[in-house]
Design a protein around this motif. Structure first.
Motif, mmCIF file in Angstrom:
data_model
loop_
_atom_site.group_PDB
_atom_site.id
_atom_site.type_symbol
_atom_site.label_atom_id
_atom_site.label_comp_id
_atom_site.label_asym_id
_atom_site.label_seq_id
_atom_site.Cartn_x
_atom_site.Cartn_y
_atom_site.Cartn_z
ATOM 1 N N ALA A 1 -24.876 41.486 -74.131
ATOM 2 C CA ALA A 1 -23.840 40.804 -73.365
ATOM 3 C C ALA A 1 -24.218 40.720 -71.897
ATOM 4 O O ALA A 1 -23.955 39.715 -71.237
ATOM 5 C CB ALA A 1 -22.514 41.544 -73.532
ATOM 6 N N ALA A 2 -24.850 41.756 -71.393
ATOM 7 C CA ALA A 2 -25.196 41.770 -69.971
ATOM 8 C C ALA A 2 -26.172 40.677 -69.602
ATOM 9 O O ALA A 2 -26.187 40.214 -68.472
ATOM 10 C CB ALA A 2 -25.773 43.125 -69.588
ATOM 11 N N MET A 3 -26.978 40.247 -70.551
ATOM 12 C CA MET A 3 -27.919 39.176 -70.269
ATOM 13 C C MET A 3 -27.204 37.938 -69.765
ATOM 14 O O MET A 3 -27.691 37.207 -68.902
ATOM 15 C CB MET A 3 -28.691 38.827 -71.539
ATOM 16 C CG MET A 3 -29.612 37.640 -71.386
ATOM 17 S SD MET A 3 -30.231 37.128 -72.975
ATOM 18 C CE MET A 3 -30.435 35.393 -72.656
ATOM 19 N N GLY B 1 -22.024 32.573 -91.944
ATOM 20 C CA GLY B 1 -20.669 33.012 -91.621
ATOM 21 C C GLY B 1 -20.596 34.211 -90.698
ATOM 22 O O GLY B 1 -19.585 34.928 -90.681
ATOM 23 N N VAL B 2 -21.645 34.454 -89.904
ATOM 24 C CA VAL B 2 -21.636 35.564 -88.944
ATOM 25 C C VAL B 2 -20.904 35.104 -87.689
ATOM 26 O O VAL B 2 -21.272 34.098 -87.078
ATOM 27 C CB VAL B 2 -23.069 36.011 -88.601
ATOM 28 C CG1 VAL B 2 -23.047 37.153 -87.593
ATOM 29 C CG2 VAL B 2 -23.818 36.429 -89.862
ATOM 30 N N LYS B 3 -19.870 35.845 -87.283
ATOM 31 C CA LYS B 3 -19.017 35.444 -86.162
ATOM 32 C C LYS B 3 -18.801 36.598 -85.197
ATOM 33 O O LYS B 3 -19.122 37.749 -85.502
ATOM 34 C CB LYS B 3 -17.668 34.947 -86.687
ATOM 35 C CG LYS B 3 -17.750 33.763 -87.640
ATOM 36 C CD LYS B 3 -16.371 33.394 -88.159
ATOM 37 C CE LYS B 3 -16.452 32.230 -89.142
ATOM 38 N NZ LYS B 3 -15.111 31.870 -89.680
ATOM 39 N N ASN C 1 -22.351 34.455 -78.148
ATOM 40 C CA ASN C 1 -23.604 34.134 -78.832
ATOM 41 C C ASN C 1 -24.495 35.358 -78.985
ATOM 42 O O ASN C 1 -25.122 35.562 -80.028
ATOM 43 C CB ASN C 1 -24.349 33.040 -78.060
ATOM 44 C CG ASN C 1 -23.729 31.675 -78.242
ATOM 45 O OD1 ASN C 1 -22.938 31.450 -79.164
ATOM 46 N ND2 ASN C 1 -24.071 30.743 -77.367
ATOM 47 N N GLN C 2 -24.557 36.194 -77.933
ATOM 48 C CA GLN C 2 -25.415 37.375 -78.015
ATOM 49 C C GLN C 2 -24.884 38.376 -79.049
ATOM 50 O O GLN C 2 -25.664 39.017 -79.750
ATOM 51 C CB GLN C 2 -25.546 38.030 -76.640
ATOM 52 C CG GLN C 2 -26.252 37.171 -75.602
ATOM 53 C CD GLN C 2 -27.614 36.689 -76.065
ATOM 54 O OE1 GLN C 2 -28.353 37.438 -76.703
ATOM 55 N NE2 GLN C 2 -27.944 35.450 -75.780
ATOM 56 N N ILE C 3 -23.575 38.520 -79.131
ATOM 57 C CA ILE C 3 -23.002 39.408 -80.143
ATOM 58 C C ILE C 3 -23.308 38.873 -81.539
ATOM 59 O O ILE C 3 -23.690 39.629 -82.447
ATOM 60 C CB ILE C 3 -21.491 39.563 -79.935
ATOM 61 C CG1 ILE C 3 -21.212 40.273 -78.608
ATOM 62 C CG2 ILE C 3 -20.856 40.354 -81.085
ATOM 63 C CD1 ILE C 3 -19.746 40.289 -78.206
ATOM 64 N N ILE C 4 -23.156 37.563 -81.719
ATOM 65 C CA ILE C 4 -23.464 36.949 -83.018
ATOM 66 C C ILE C 4 -24.925 37.179 -83.379
ATOM 67 O O ILE C 4 -25.252 37.544 -84.521
ATOM 68 C CB ILE C 4 -23.145 35.438 -82.977
ATOM 69 C CG1 ILE C 4 -21.633 35.222 -82.934
ATOM 70 C CG2 ILE C 4 -23.750 34.721 -84.173
ATOM 71 C CD1 ILE C 4 -21.231 33.774 -82.681
#
Length: 470
Positions: free
Chosen positions: A15-17, A126-128, A172-175
């Motif tokens: 997330a920090a990116m 289906g990755v969210k 997007n980074q978490i996904i």
């Protein structure tokens, strides 16, 4: 939640990116904490067709908008490349800042292509990432930069990044992190024999117990490369190795030739135990002194030219570590309860516990959806570093004994965590085995990621259009 499925791609770093714009939103001052890691790794560099070089784009200058590439018919625009390039330069070390801008632009474009292909795969599977996870990601970024969420939002706005764009980057980074965990899990199983071998190496003081830092130049080999292309790439790697042995600056060779990620650090992979490096790296550098060059060695990713930067004795197997005693309540979102509703429910539990109208253990027994701990009042016992997924561990580490966390979102669900105590203690045999399992799994994850990311990239249809403005 106690689990051996430990992520090697911390959501905090991911997330920090997305917050790299923060660096130039502070009147030129660097963030208070610079542990901002770009987890995106690129495959072989794709060099766009040659074109006349335009004048460099200056910060704040209006950027021409056009499509530079298509990934399965989804466009990547010149603006996207320029924004990512600016963030890379904000976070880069002096080596990367000296790199030709067109070289960095090609790397950024390939990074975006790889990232876009993975996001498309995540959508298919289906990755969210729900809003609660994104909210937590924003809080993590704020903590890493030692500012409040409100101050963080002010600074990203000052940097010209909208709230929606910032949250979209974090989402997007978490996904991507969740996708990689899912896809690589089956490739990172650790056997009891591997654990026994690892522990024996530590006890005997063998090479496996060393901490080493290796830098690499990767000459990537495409998955479908023919014999002639492989031979050509091998000759390129041998030439790079010969130039490094002749005394040419290794960081400069990394900048010019390497297809590996994290080139801003001169190709350095970081000081870590030998078990966390690919075996071929350890074997290839076993007799190489500090400062020496090894290789090229062949892996599924390509040819690696290696430089040994440092060697240190690893930590002893009987080292004293900080342990944390804790318990938790887990609520899993489902068709009847959204993640936001799970967060609200746990916030209510926290208020009731702190107000003295409810008991943590009783709530855990009655409501926690972690079957392994619920019957024991949520007790997870004494934990060791690396035992939990990063989001959970990051929240746990910030608590003092007796404190209760805010709801913490992980891929397992939403948690309420209470730290009951801390101590410095030697690891028991079963704890040593768990640490070994996590270490070996991290190593396998790193090895598997490179090949997997190239597989995803190779399956995507990529059409390169005009090169990005530089």
């Amino acid at each position: 939640m106690k689990t051996s499925l430990r992520s090697t791609l911390a959501i905090a770093c991911a997330a920090a990116m997305a917050c790299a714009g923060l660096a130039h939103a502070q009147s030129g001052s660097a963030p208070a904490r610079r542990g901002i890691t770009d987890i995106m790794r690129s495959g072989p560099a794709v060099v766009p067709p040659a074109a006349p070089r335009p004048a460099p784009v200056q910060r704040g200058q209006r950027i021409a908008e056009y499509i530079v590439a298509l990934v399965n018919s989804e466009p990547i625009t010149n603006t996207e490349v320029q924004k990512r390039l600016d963030r890379v330069l904000d976070e880069a070390g002096p080596e990367a800042q000296r790199m030709p801008r067109e070289v960095l632009a090609r790397q950024v474009l390939e990074q975006l292509i790889s990232e876009r292909a993975q996001l498309q795969l995540a959508k298919e599977l289906g990755v969210k990432a729900d809003d609660a996870a994104v909210d937590q990601g924003v809080e993590i970024v704020a903590r890493q930069n030692q500012v409040s969420v409100a101050e963080l939002q002010r600074r990203i706005a000052q940097a010209g990044i909208s709230r929606e764009e910032f949250r979209g980057n974090i989402r997007n980074q978490i996904i991507l992190t969740r996708l990689r965990e899912r896809e690589l899990e089956s490739r990172t199983k650790v056997s009891d024999g591997e654990i026994a071998q690892y522990l024996a190496a530590q006890q005997s003081g063998a090479a496996g117990a060393q901490d080493i830092n290796i830098a690499q130049v990767l000459v990537a080999v495409p998955e479908n490369a023919g014999a002639a292309q492989v031979a050509q790439l091998q000759r390129r790697a041998e030439d790079i190795a010969q130039r490094a042995r002749a005394g040419q600056d290794f960081a400069a060779l990394v900048t010019e030739y390497s297809d590996a990620p994290d080139k801003s650090a001169g190709g350095a992979l970081g000081l870590r135990s030998a078990e966390r490096y690919p075996p071929l790296f350890v074997e290839g550098t076993q007799s190489t002194p500090v400062g020496g060059i090894a290789g090229p060695v062949r892996s599924p990713a390509g040819f690696h030219v290696l430089k040994v930067l440092a060697r240190e004795r690893g930590a002893a197997a009987d080292a004293v570590v900080r342990q944390t005693q804790l318990r938790h309540i887990l609520i899993r979102p489902d068709a009847k309860r959204t993640p936001e509703e799970a967060v609200a429910l746990l916030q209510d539990y926290k208020r009731r516990i702190q107000g003295g109208t409810a008991d943590f253990a009783a709530l855990a027994r009655d409501h926690s959806q972690d079957p392994g701990s619920a019957k024991n009042g949520g007790e997870l016992g004494w934990s060791v570093p690396g035992q939990f997924v990063p989001e959970f561990e990051e929240a746990m580490d910030r608590l003092q004994p007796g404190q209760i966390s805010d709801p913490v979102v992980t891929r397992f669900g939403v948690h309420l965590i209470q730290v009951e105590g801390r101590r410095e203690a030697k690891l028991k045999p079963e704890e040593l085995r768990e640490v070994a399992r996590n270490t070996l799994r991290d190593k396998k994850m790193e090895e598997a990621y490179e090949a997997w990311s190239q597989e995803v990239r190779a399956r995507a249809y990529v059409e390169l259009r005009e090169p990005p403005q530089i």
